[in-house]
Design a protein around this motif. Structure first.
Motif, mmCIF file in Angstrom:
data_model
loop_
_atom_site.group_PDB
_atom_site.id
_atom_site.type_symbol
_atom_site.label_atom_id
_atom_site.label_comp_id
_atom_site.label_asym_id
_atom_site.label_seq_id
_atom_site.Cartn_x
_atom_site.Cartn_y
_atom_site.Cartn_z
ATOM 1 N N LEU A 59 -3.411 -5.433 -3.329
ATOM 2 C CA LEU A 59 -3.612 -4.695 -2.091
ATOM 3 C C LEU A 59 -4.764 -5.302 -1.298
ATOM 4 O O LEU A 59 -5.734 -5.780 -1.880
ATOM 5 C CB LEU A 59 -3.929 -3.224 -2.388
ATOM 6 C CG LEU A 59 -2.874 -2.409 -3.137
ATOM 7 C CD1 LEU A 59 -3.337 -0.966 -3.264
ATOM 8 C CD2 LEU A 59 -1.520 -2.485 -2.451
ATOM 9 N N LEU A 99 -10.368 -1.286 -13.335
ATOM 10 C CA LEU A 99 -10.638 -1.942 -12.054
ATOM 11 C C LEU A 99 -11.389 -3.246 -12.292
ATOM 12 O O LEU A 99 -12.164 -3.357 -13.240
ATOM 13 C CB LEU A 99 -11.481 -1.049 -11.139
ATOM 14 C CG LEU A 99 -10.857 0.249 -10.618
ATOM 15 C CD1 LEU A 99 -11.861 0.990 -9.733
ATOM 16 C CD2 LEU A 99 -9.568 -0.020 -9.848
ATOM 17 N N GLN A 129 2.341 1.768 -3.509
ATOM 18 C CA GLN A 129 1.382 2.324 -4.464
ATOM 19 C C GLN A 129 1.219 3.819 -4.276
ATOM 20 O O GLN A 129 1.105 4.577 -5.242
ATOM 21 C CB GLN A 129 0.034 1.614 -4.334
ATOM 22 C CG GLN A 129 -0.031 0.232 -4.970
ATOM 23 C CD GLN A 129 0.082 0.290 -6.483
ATOM 24 O OE1 GLN A 129 1.139 0.578 -7.038
ATOM 25 N NE2 GLN A 129 -1.017 0.013 -7.170
ATOM 26 N N GLY A 148 0.810 -1.208 0.000
ATOM 27 C CA GLY A 148 0.000 0.000 0.000
ATOM 28 C C GLY A 148 0.843 1.256 0.000
ATOM 29 O O GLY A 148 0.535 2.238 -0.691
ATOM 30 N N GLU A 190 -5.211 -1.191 -13.208
ATOM 31 C CA GLU A 190 -5.435 -2.082 -12.073
ATOM 32 C C GLU A 190 -4.612 -1.657 -10.853
ATOM 33 O O GLU A 190 -3.809 -2.437 -10.319
ATOM 34 C CB GLU A 190 -5.133 -3.535 -12.462
ATOM 35 C CG GLU A 190 -5.999 -4.037 -13.610
ATOM 36 C CD GLU A 190 -5.780 -5.510 -13.927
ATOM 37 O OE1 GLU A 190 -5.316 -6.239 -13.029
ATOM 38 O OE2 GLU A 190 -6.069 -5.917 -15.060
ATOM 39 N N HIS A 235 -16.370 -1.068 -6.368
ATOM 40 C CA HIS A 235 -15.422 0.032 -6.279
ATOM 41 C C HIS A 235 -15.614 0.988 -7.455
ATOM 42 O O HIS A 235 -15.581 2.212 -7.290
ATOM 43 C CB HIS A 235 -13.983 -0.500 -6.283
ATOM 44 C CG HIS A 235 -13.594 -1.165 -5.016
ATOM 45 N ND1 HIS A 235 -12.412 -1.865 -4.871
ATOM 46 C CD2 HIS A 235 -14.225 -1.256 -3.810
ATOM 47 C CE1 HIS A 235 -12.329 -2.344 -3.645
ATOM 48 N NE2 HIS A 235 -13.425 -1.988 -2.985
ATOM 49 N N ASP A 240 -13.115 -4.671 -9.511
ATOM 50 C CA ASP A 240 -14.216 -4.661 -8.548
ATOM 51 C C ASP A 240 -15.308 -3.709 -9.008
ATOM 52 O O ASP A 240 -15.127 -2.485 -9.043
ATOM 53 C CB ASP A 240 -13.685 -4.253 -7.174
ATOM 54 C CG ASP A 240 -14.696 -4.496 -6.066
ATOM 55 O OD1 ASP A 240 -15.817 -3.973 -6.167
ATOM 56 O OD2 ASP A 240 -14.360 -5.218 -5.100
ATOM 57 N N HIS A 245 -6.270 -1.084 2.006
ATOM 58 C CA HIS A 245 -5.381 -0.302 1.146
ATOM 59 C C HIS A 245 -6.031 -0.010 -0.210
ATOM 60 O O HIS A 245 -5.746 1.014 -0.828
ATOM 61 C CB HIS A 245 -4.047 -1.026 0.957
ATOM 62 C CG HIS A 245 -3.145 -0.936 2.150
ATOM 63 N ND1 HIS A 245 -2.981 -1.972 3.032
ATOM 64 C CD2 HIS A 245 -2.378 0.082 2.605
ATOM 65 C CE1 HIS A 245 -2.139 -1.609 3.984
ATOM 66 N NE2 HIS A 245 -1.759 -0.363 3.752
ATOM 67 N N GLN A 246 -6.909 -0.890 -0.685
ATOM 68 C CA GLN A 246 -7.647 -0.608 -1.914
ATOM 69 C C GLN A 246 -8.508 0.647 -1.741
ATOM 70 O O GLN A 246 -8.471 1.560 -2.582
ATOM 71 C CB GLN A 246 -8.536 -1.798 -2.286
ATOM 72 C CG GLN A 246 -7.784 -3.020 -2.773
ATOM 73 C CD GLN A 246 -8.730 -4.178 -3.067
ATOM 74 O OE1 GLN A 246 -9.881 -3.979 -3.426
ATOM 75 N NE2 GLN A 246 -8.239 -5.397 -2.897
ATOM 76 N N THR A 265 -5.269 -1.324 -7.771
ATOM 77 C CA THR A 265 -5.545 -1.964 -6.478
ATOM 78 C C THR A 265 -5.117 -3.431 -6.427
ATOM 79 O O THR A 265 -5.292 -4.090 -5.402
ATOM 80 C CB THR A 265 -7.048 -1.879 -6.149
ATOM 81 O OG1 THR A 265 -7.796 -2.500 -7.205
ATOM 82 C CG2 THR A 265 -7.485 -0.430 -6.021
ATOM 83 N N THR A 266 -4.550 -3.939 -7.516
ATOM 84 C CA THR A 266 -4.117 -5.338 -7.545
ATOM 85 C C THR A 266 -3.080 -5.592 -6.451
ATOM 86 O O THR A 266 -2.177 -4.783 -6.236
ATOM 87 C CB THR A 266 -3.515 -5.683 -8.922
ATOM 88 O OG1 THR A 266 -4.511 -5.452 -9.925
ATOM 89 C CG2 THR A 266 -3.069 -7.133 -8.987
ATOM 90 N N ILE A 316 -8.066 -5.039 1.285
ATOM 91 C CA ILE A 316 -9.254 -4.209 1.101
ATOM 92 C C ILE A 316 -9.067 -2.801 1.674
ATOM 93 O O ILE A 316 -9.500 -1.805 1.078
ATOM 94 C CB ILE A 316 -10.509 -4.898 1.708
ATOM 95 C CG1 ILE A 316 -11.771 -4.078 1.408
ATOM 96 C CG2 ILE A 316 -10.324 -5.148 3.187
ATOM 97 C CD1 ILE A 316 -12.108 -3.958 -0.059
#
Length: 293
Positions: free
Chosen positions: A201, A228, A177, A174, A196, A233, A230, A205-206, A198-199, A203
């Motif tokens: 990471l 993304l 990023q 995290g 991408e 999200h 998700d 940190h996403q 949040t890959t 939840i």
């Protein structure tokens, strides 16, 4: 800050464009869209992934591209970032073919956070963020007080100032990023593309990263495009959603307008219910699953 680092973005020559500043008044008024693709066909070797696709990225908005695996999301993003050259059609940046710009000029106008970012061994956070200033440096002026100010503000905005002397390799996923976002922010481009982000990471940190991107968009007016996986999200943080399948755009628009149970089943082949997110009031996708049908 170190001034003799190798650049992380391609470059060809300095064209003299002035950098864009921070703050809500920093971004100069521009056209309705500064980045668009017209009739683009893109692929790898002989394999076509995206064919004759048209898309215009809304100016000043957060756009999220969604779709199943291998549908062409990242391929489209790479084409928009000039990493892939279409075999047909063209990507336009500020009304001109993006491949007609010198690479350093593109780096002044468009930043990219790729799927996998690898920092050089032994580099500190401050030096990595400073690499974002490379497109703005001149042969006769390698580092300036303005560069220093922008790097400091980028680290403050992403809340990595306390990590400035740490080695990037020592940071958590995290934190890394955030540092990469800080480097992209120091690049001071009116457009930022994230593939991408949040890959890998967790939840927390996403959400932290997506909140950060949303804050930067609202504070700076920066146009953002993210891929993304998700859907929830995407619905919560996007102003504009582009849904893709088989290399084509199925639909696009505001989350509340385009994300329906019918669309999710068509694009992802997943039966679901759509209910209001109790926090954001955006669409919340609830999969039915085979066990509950």
């Amino acid at each position: 800050m170190s001034t003799d680092m190798e650049p992380t973005m391609l470059e060809e020559r300095d064209t003299g464009t002035e950098p864009v500043g921070f703050g809500p008044d920093a971004m100069a008024p521009g056209p309705a869209t500064r980045l668009q693709a017209t009739g683009v066909t893109v692929g790898y070797d002989t394999r076509v992934v995206v064919e004759e696709l048209d898309v215009a990225i809304p100016e000043g908005a957060v756009t999220v591209i969604v779709g199943p695996n291998a549908c062409g999301k990242s391929t489209l993003l790479r084409a928009l970032a000039r990493l892939l050259k279409p075999t047909r059609g063209e990507v336009l940046l500020d009304g001109r073919s993006i491949h007609g710009f010198p690479a350093k000029e593109v780096a002044r106008r468009l930043g990219l956070l790729p799927q996998t970012s690898i920092a050089p061994d032994g580099i500190t956070v401050a030096d990595l963020v400073a690499r974002g200033r490379h497109p703005h440096q001149r042969i006769w002026q390698q580092w300036s007080a303005e560069d220093e100010r922008v790097v400091v503000e980028a680290m403050e905005a992403t809340r990595v100032t306390e990590l400035s002397h740490r080695l990037v390799d020592e940071l958590s996923g995290g934190q890394r990023q955030r540092v990469w976002v800080a480097m992209a922010l120091a690049q001071q481009t009116p457009l930022l593309l994230l593939d991408e982000p949040t890959t890998y990471l967790d939840i927390a940190h996403q959400i932290d990263l997506l909140e950060l991107c949303r804050e930067l968009n609202r504070a700076n007016g920066q146009t953002m495009v993210a891929v993304l996986h998700d859907l929830n999200h995407a619905c919560r943080y996007a102003d504009h959603i582009i849904a893709m399948k088989h290399g084509q755009i199925v639909t696009e628009g505001r989350p509340n307008e385009v994300i329906t149970a019918e669309l999710v089943e068509e694009v992802f082949e997943m039966p679901c219910m759509i209910i209001p997110d109790p926090i954001s009031q955006t669409p919340l996708v609830v999969p039915k699953g085979r066990s509950w049908r």
